[in-house]
Design an enzyme around this catalytic site. Structure first.
Site, PDB file in Angstrom:
ATOM      1  N   ASP A 145      25.563   7.762   3.149  1.00 34.18           N
ATOM      2  CA  ASP A 145      24.122   7.690   2.941  1.00 34.18           C
ATOM      3  C   ASP A 145      23.542   6.303   3.106  1.00 34.18           C
ATOM      4  O   ASP A 145      22.330   6.135   3.174  1.00 34.18           O
ATOM      5  CB  ASP A 145      23.828   8.090   1.486  1.00 34.18           C
ATOM      6  CG  ASP A 145      23.627   9.567   1.343  1.00 34.18           C
ATOM      7  OD1 ASP A 145      22.995  10.149   2.218  1.00 34.18           O
ATOM      8  OD2 ASP A 145      24.113  10.114   0.340  1.00 34.18           O
TER       9      ASP A 145
HETATM   10  C1  BGC Z   1      24.204   5.842  -2.634  1.00 36.50           C
HETATM   11  C2  BGC Z   1      22.814   5.785  -3.156  1.00 36.50           C
HETATM   12  C3  BGC Z   1      22.007   6.842  -2.459  1.00 36.50           C
HETATM   13  C4  BGC Z   1      22.660   8.196  -2.681  1.00 36.50           C
HETATM   14  C5  BGC Z   1      21.867   9.253  -1.993  1.00 36.50           C
HETATM   15  C6  BGC Z   1      24.762   7.199  -2.941  1.00 36.50           C
HETATM   16  O1  BGC Z   1      26.088   7.287  -2.670  1.00 36.50           O
HETATM   17  O2  BGC Z   1      24.985   4.828  -3.168  1.00 36.50           O
HETATM   18  O3  BGC Z   1      22.254   4.533  -3.079  1.00 36.50           O
HETATM   19  O4  BGC Z   1      20.681   6.850  -2.893  1.00 36.50           O
HETATM   20  O5  BGC Z   1      24.008   8.183  -2.299  1.00 36.50           O
HETATM   21  O6  BGC Z   1      22.475  10.445  -1.841  1.00 36.50           O
HETATM   22  C1  NOJ Z   2      26.531  10.667  -2.509  1.00 39.24           C
HETATM   23  C2  NOJ Z   2      25.840  11.761  -1.792  1.00 39.24           C
HETATM   24  O1  NOJ Z   2      25.577  12.831  -2.660  1.00 39.24           O
HETATM   25  C3  NOJ Z   2      26.650  12.249  -0.617  1.00 39.24           C
HETATM   26  O2  NOJ Z   2      25.905  13.175   0.107  1.00 39.24           O
HETATM   27  C4  NOJ Z   2      27.058  11.097   0.248  1.00 39.24           C
HETATM   28  O3  NOJ Z   2      27.814  11.595   1.305  1.00 39.24           O
HETATM   29  C5  NOJ Z   2      27.805  10.048  -0.532  1.00 39.24           C
HETATM   30  N1  NOJ Z   2      26.979   9.634  -1.616  1.00 39.24           N
HETATM   31  C6  NOJ Z   2      28.202   8.856   0.315  1.00 39.24           C
HETATM   32  O4  NOJ Z   2      27.134   8.066   0.633  1.00 39.24           O
END
Ligand code: BGC
Ligand code: NOJ
Length: 833
Positions: free
Chosen positions: A511
Site C-alpha cells: 500500500d
Molecule cells: C500502511 C498504512 C496504510 C494502510 C492502508 C498499511 O500497511 O502502513 O500506512 O494506510 O496499509 O491499507
Molecule cells: C495492510 C493492508 O490491509 C493490506 O491490504 C496491504 O497489502 C498491507 N497493509 C501492505 O501494505
C-alpha cells in the site's frame, strides 16, 4: 544474566492461552463472537462490542490511544470492606492475591482473588445470539461470612463510532435509556431509537438489584477516574437516569456469602433490531408500564416511545440460569471441535501442533470475520473490508465453513467495476464499495481469482462460477462470476506499461509504494491523492508474479470447468490466457531481473526500484516471493538466485525485512514507502504477511530446511522474549520491527493481518504439503530433513484422509507428489519421502 519474563503460557489441552500477570507488555486481547455480534476483550477486561460493523453499530465505547492504555471496557467492581478491586485487575489496579486470564476460542475467562474472595468471569457470545454473556461467579474462600458489594459497568457508544468521538454538540444531548426491574434488571440504551434507528442495546443481570446507574457522571464522578468511581467508593449507586451526556449501564448488587459459598450472576450485554411497525409497545400499555414493569425512562411520563423488548426478553429469559449458559458454552466449544477437526496434525513438535491445530486456524477465523476493521491497532472506523485482504483471508478459512466463504466471494465480486477494477474496500453493513478510497489498486482483480479458485478446490463447487454477480452492486448489471474472473485477468492484460509489465496504479499489495501519487502536502493521503496515470511508466514486478501465479490458477480453472461442461470456449480461453502468461514471464526475465534478484518496480519516470543500482531500497521481498512462487526464469536459475539474495540481504533473526537497505530519506516519487522511519512497517519492517511468499517459493525450490527456518522465525509459538515482542504471543502480528529499527524484534499490529491466512496456506499446503486440487488431494511435503514423521487428518468435502508422512532418510521433499483421488469415506495412506 539476561532474564526473560513470561507473562503466560499455552494450555494446549484446553486450547487456551493462560496469562498469569496482568501487566502484559501490551494488552493481550481476544475476540468474542464469530457471526454478527462481536467483542474485543483484553486480558484485563478492556475492549468493546459491536454488531456487524465496528463503525456504524458500535455498542460500547472505547477510547483509543488513551492514557492509561486500555482504560475502557466491561468492568466489575467488588467492594469488600474498604477494599475495592476488579477481577481483571484494571481499572482499580488493586494488587490481587491471584490473577489469571484464559483466552480460549471465542471466549475469555478472567479470574481474580482478593482477601479470600474469588471472582471469575466467563465472557462469550453464544452461537446465533446477538449478545455477550458474562457469567460471574463469586466465591467466598474464607472461613467467615462475607458481605460484598458488586457493581457492573459498561459505557454506551452512540452507535456511530466515528461521530461518537467528535460530534459532542449533538451527542451530549441525545442519550436516552430505559430501566426495567422485573425478576431481572435490564438497562436499555435507546438513543435515537424514536427516530431513524430500529435498534437498541441492553445490559441485564438475572436478579433484582439494590440499585443502578445510567448516567456516567453520577456513577463515576466528574473528576474521578474509572479506578475510583464515586458510587463504588460510596458503596451505593445513585439510581441515576441519563438525560443526554454519557449514558452507561451499571448494576449494583449486595451479596452475602457463607464460608465456601459461591453465587453466579448472569449478565447479558445485547443488541436487537425491531421491524418498523413493531418498534414500540402500544400507547395505553406504555402509560401503565412504568407501574407494573418497574419501568423508568429518560423521558418519564411523556415517553411515547417505549421499546418493544420482546427480542431482548427472549434472550434474557433464555440465559436466566447457569445451566442454559453452560449449554450454550458447550455448543460454542463443540463448534470449535468441529472446525478444528478439518485439519489436524500430530508430530513430535508441540509448537508446530499448537500453531496448526489451534492458534493459526483460530486467527484465520477472526481475521476472516473482522478483515482489518477492529483490533487494538485498527480503530474500527477507518476501514471496512478490503478487496485484496478479504480474498486472502478467505484461503485461511475456506476449509472451516465453506458456505461463508462462498457468500464472501459473491459480496466481494459485487463491488467490482465492469473494466475489472475494484473498489479497494467495502462496508460490511451495506456491502457497498467505499467511495472515500475508491479503486485503482491494480493488484486487486487478481485476488478474486486467487480466492475463488481456492474455494472451488476446497469444495468442488463449480456452481459458484454460474452465480450472477453485479458490477458495483448495480441491479441489472449481473454477469456470471466466471465472467468476473475473466475480466479480472484481463484487467492486468489491458494495463501493462512500457516493458510489458503490469502498471501499478495507486499501489499493489504494498500500500505504501504509491508510484503515481506525489505528495508534498502533509494533509493529503498518499493512496487517494493523485494517481497520475497519464504518462506513467510505473510498473510492478509484484503484480507480474501475482499475475503469473494466479493466472495459472485461472488457466487450470478454465481447463477443469471446460472438461466438466464440455464448453469448448473454455479450452480456447485457457490457451489465450497461457499466451499472456508466457508473455509476462518473458517480460519479467527481460526487464524485471536485476542480476541476482527480481526488481521491485519501475517508477513513474521509468527508473528502477529495488535494484543494486539504487542507494537504498536495493532489494524488496514481494517480487522475490511472487516471482519465486511463480518460478519465473526457472530454467535460468532465477528463483534460486533470488532466494539466495533474499537470505543474504533481507533475512534477520526475527524474519525477513520488506526492503533493504531501508530508506532514510524521503523519496517523493515512491509515495508513502519512505515516510516510515527505517525498519518500521513497509520501510524495512518484517512484514510477516510476505514472509510466507518467500517460504512457499523455498518449498517450490525444494528447500525444506530453509522454509522451516523462516516459518519458525515469524511464528508466535517460537517467540523467545515476550517483553521484546510485546504483542500477543499466540497470534501473528502484521509487522515486527526490522533489523534497521531502533528495537528489532518488537511486534505491532497484532491479530488482523493476511499473515494468518498466508501462514496457514504455507504450513498446511506447502510445508506439510496436503493440498486440495481439482483432481484430488495432493500430497507434496517439503519439510526439514530432521522431521522424521507426522500424521495429518484432513476432512475434505465428504471424505476423511489420514495421511502418515515418513521421512526415514532425512530428505526435504518428495520426488513426485501423490494425488489421492477424491472419494467419500475414510482413507488411510502412508507416504515416504
Ligand atoms: C500502511 C498504512 C496504510 C494502510 C492502508 C498499511 O500497511 O502502513 O500506512 O494506510 O496499509 O491499507
Ligand atoms: C495492510 C493492508 O490491509 C493490506 O491490504 C496491504 O497489502 C498491507 N497493509 C501492505 O501494505
Amino acid at each position: 544474566m539476561y532474564m526473560v519474563t513470561e507473562y503466560g503460557k499455552f494450555d494446549d489441552a484446553k486450547r487456551e492461552y493462560v496469562i498469569t500477570n496482568p501487566k502484559t507488555p501490551f494488552p493481550w486481547i481476544n475476540y468474542l463472537g464469530n457471526e454478527d455480534f462481536f467483542g474485543l476483550i483484553s486480558n484485563t477486561g478492556g475492549g468493546y462490542n459491536f454488531y456487524k460493523d465496528a463503525k456504524f453499530r458500535r455498542i460500547t465505547r472505547y477510547r483509543y490511544n488513551s492514557v492509561p492504555m486500555d482504560s475502557a471496557g466491561r468492568y466489575f467492581y467488588v467492594k469488600d470492606g474498604e477494599t475495592v478491586w476488579n477481577p481483571g485487575w484494571k481499572p482499580c489496579k488493586t494488587p490481587l492475591d491471584r490473577y489469571e486470564c484464559r483466552h480460549g476460542l471465542n471466549y475469555t475467562r478472567i479470574t481474580g482473588v482478593k482477601n479470600q474472595v474469588r471472582a471469575s468471569v466467563l465472557h462469550f457470545v453464544p452461537l446465533g445470539v446477538q449478545a455477550e454473556i458474562q457469567r460471574l461467579t463469586l466465591t467466598n474462600e474464607s472461613a467467615e461470612k462475607k458481605t460484598l458489594k458488586l457493581f457492573s459497568y459498561a459505557e454506551w457508544c452512540l452507535w456511530n463510532a466515528a461521530t461518537d468521538g467528535e460530534n459532542f454538540q449533538r451527542n451530549l444531548s441525545t442519550g436516552e435509556v430505559e430501566i426495567e426491574r422485573l425478576g431481572w434488571t435490564a438497562i436499555y440504551h435507546k438513543t435515537e431509537y424514536k427516530e431513524r434507528r430500529n435498534h437498541y442495546a441492553y445490559y441485564s443481570v438475572n436478579c433484582p438489584v439494590n440499585g443502578f446507574d445510567t448516567d456516567r457522571e453520577s456513577f463515576v464522578g466528574l473528576y474521578n477516574e474509572l479506578s475510583e468511581p464515586q458510587a463504588v467508593l460510596d458503596g451505593r449507586s445513585t439510581d441515576s437516569i441519563a438525560h443526554g451526556w454519557s449514558p452507561i449501564a451499571s448494576h449494583f448488587i449486595e451479596v452475602t456469602l457463607a464460608p465456601g459459598e459461591s453465587k453466579d450472576y448472569i449478565f447479558v450485554l445485547g443488541y436487537e433490531e425491531n421491524e418498523e411497525e413493531k418498534k414500540f409497545v402500544n400507547e395505553e400499555k406504555s402509560a401503565s408500564m412504568s407501574h407494573n414493569n418497574g419501568l423508568i425512562t429518560s423521558l418519564g411520563e411523556k415517553d411515547h416511545h417505549i421499546i418493544n423488548k420482546e427480542r431482548a426478553h427472549a434472550i434474557i429469559r433464555r440465559f436466566a440460569t447457569v445451566e442454559a449458559v453452560e449449554a450454550a458454552f458447550a455448543e460454542l466449544n463443540a463448534l470449535w471441535d468441529e472446525l478444528l477437526s478439518k485439519y489436524h496434525v500430530e508430530s513430535s513438535d508441540e509448537r508446530l501442533n499448537r500453531m496448526v491445530n489451534i492458534w493459526n486456524q483460530y486467527q484465520c477465523m477472526v481475521t476472516f470475520c473482522m478483515s482489518r476493521s477492529a483490533s487494538f491497532f485498527e480503530s474500527g472506523v477507518g476501514r471496512g473490508m478490503g478487496f485484496r485482504d478479504s480474498n486472502q483471508d478467505l484461503v485461511g478459512f475456506v476449509h472451516q465453513i465453506p458456505s461463508r466463504a462462498r457468500q464472501r466471494i459473491i459480496d466481494i465480486a459485487s463491488t467490482q467495476f465492469p473494466d475489472g477494477g475494484c473498489y479497494h474496500q467495502y462496508q460490511p453493513l451495506t456491502k457497498r464499495g467505499n467511495n472515500d478510497i475508491g479503486g485503482g489498486f491494480n493488484d486487486d482483480p487478481m485476488w478474486l481469482i486467487f480466492g475463488t479458485t481456492a474455494y472451488i478446490r476446497e469444495t468442488g463447487d463449480f456452481s459458484i462460477l454460474d452465480e450472477m454477480v453485479p458490477w458495483d452492486n448495480e441491479p441489472g448489471s449481473e454477469v456470471s462470476l466466471m465472467e468476473h474472473l475473466r475480466i479480472s485477468f484481463d484487467h492486468v492484460v489491458n494495463n501493462v506499461g512500457p516493458h510489458g509489465l503490469p502498471l501499478i496504479g495507486r499501489a499493489d499489495w504494498n500500500d505504501c509504494l504509491n508510484l503515481n501519487c506525489f505528495s508534498n502536502d502533509p494533509n493529503e493521503s498518499f493512496q487517494t491523492t493523485g494517481n497520475q496515470t497519464e504518462g506513467s511508466k510505473a510498473e510492478s514486478l509484484m503484480i507480474a508474479g501475482l499475475f503469473v501465479y494466479c493466472g495459472r490458477q485461472y488457466v487450470e480453472l478454465c481447463k477443469a470447468q471446460g472438461e466438466r461442461t464440455k464448453e469448448e470456449g473454455l479450452q480456447a480461453e485457457a490457451k489465450r490466457a497461457e499466451g499472456h502468461i508466457d508473455a509476462m514471464c518473458k517480460a519479467v526475465e527481460q526487464f524485471g531481473w536485476d542480476g541476482a534478484w527480481y526488481l521491485r518496480a519501475y517508477d513513474f519516470y521509468g527508473n528502477k526500484v529495488g535494484s543494486h543500482e539504487n542507494e537504498e531500497g536495493k532489494i524488496f521481498i514481494e517480487s522475490q516471493g511472487w516471482c519465486g512462487m511463480a518460478r519465473i526464469g526457472a530454467d535460468k536459475g532465477m528463483p534460486e538466485k533470488a532466494l539466495d539474495s533474499a537470505a543474504q540481504l533481507l533475512d534477520s533473526e526475527h524474519g525477513m525485512v520488506l526492503n533493504w537497505p531501508a530508506y532514510t530519506t524521503y523519496h517523493i516519487e515512491l509515495g508513502e514507502q519512505s515516510t516510515y522511519p527505517a525498519g518500521y512497517k513497509e520501510n524495512g519492517g518484517i512484514f510477516c504477511h510476505n514472509n510466507p511468499w518467500v517460504i512457499i517459493a523455498q518449498t517450490e525450490a525444494g528447500r525444506g530446511n530453509d522454509a522451516w527456518t523462516l516459518y519458525r522465525k515469524i511464528s508466535p509459538a517460537w517467540i523467545k522474549d515476550q517483553d521484546l515482542h510485546r504483542v500477543e504471543p499466540y497470534v501473528y502480528c502484521q509487522m515486527v520491527a526490522g533489523k534497521e529499527a531502533a528495537k528489532p524484534g518488537e511486534g505491532k499490529n497484532s491479530w488482523l493481518t493476511g499473515t494468518a491466512a498466508w501462514n496457514w496456506l504455507t504450513i498446511s499446503q506447502h510445508i506439510l504439503g496436503i493440498r486440495p486440487t481439482y483432481e484430488g488431494l495432493m500430497i507434496n511435503p517439503c519439510i526439514p530433513s530432521d522431521l522424521k514423521e507426522y500424521k495429518v487428518t484432513r476432512k475434505w468435502r465428504d471424505a476423511e484422509y489420514i495421511i502418515t508422512v515418513k521421512n526415514p532418510h532425512g530428505k526435504q521433499h518428495v520426488d513426485q507428489p501423490t494425488v489421492l483421488p477424491y472419494e467419500p469415506g475414510r482413507h488411510e495412506y502412508t507416504i515416504e519421502l
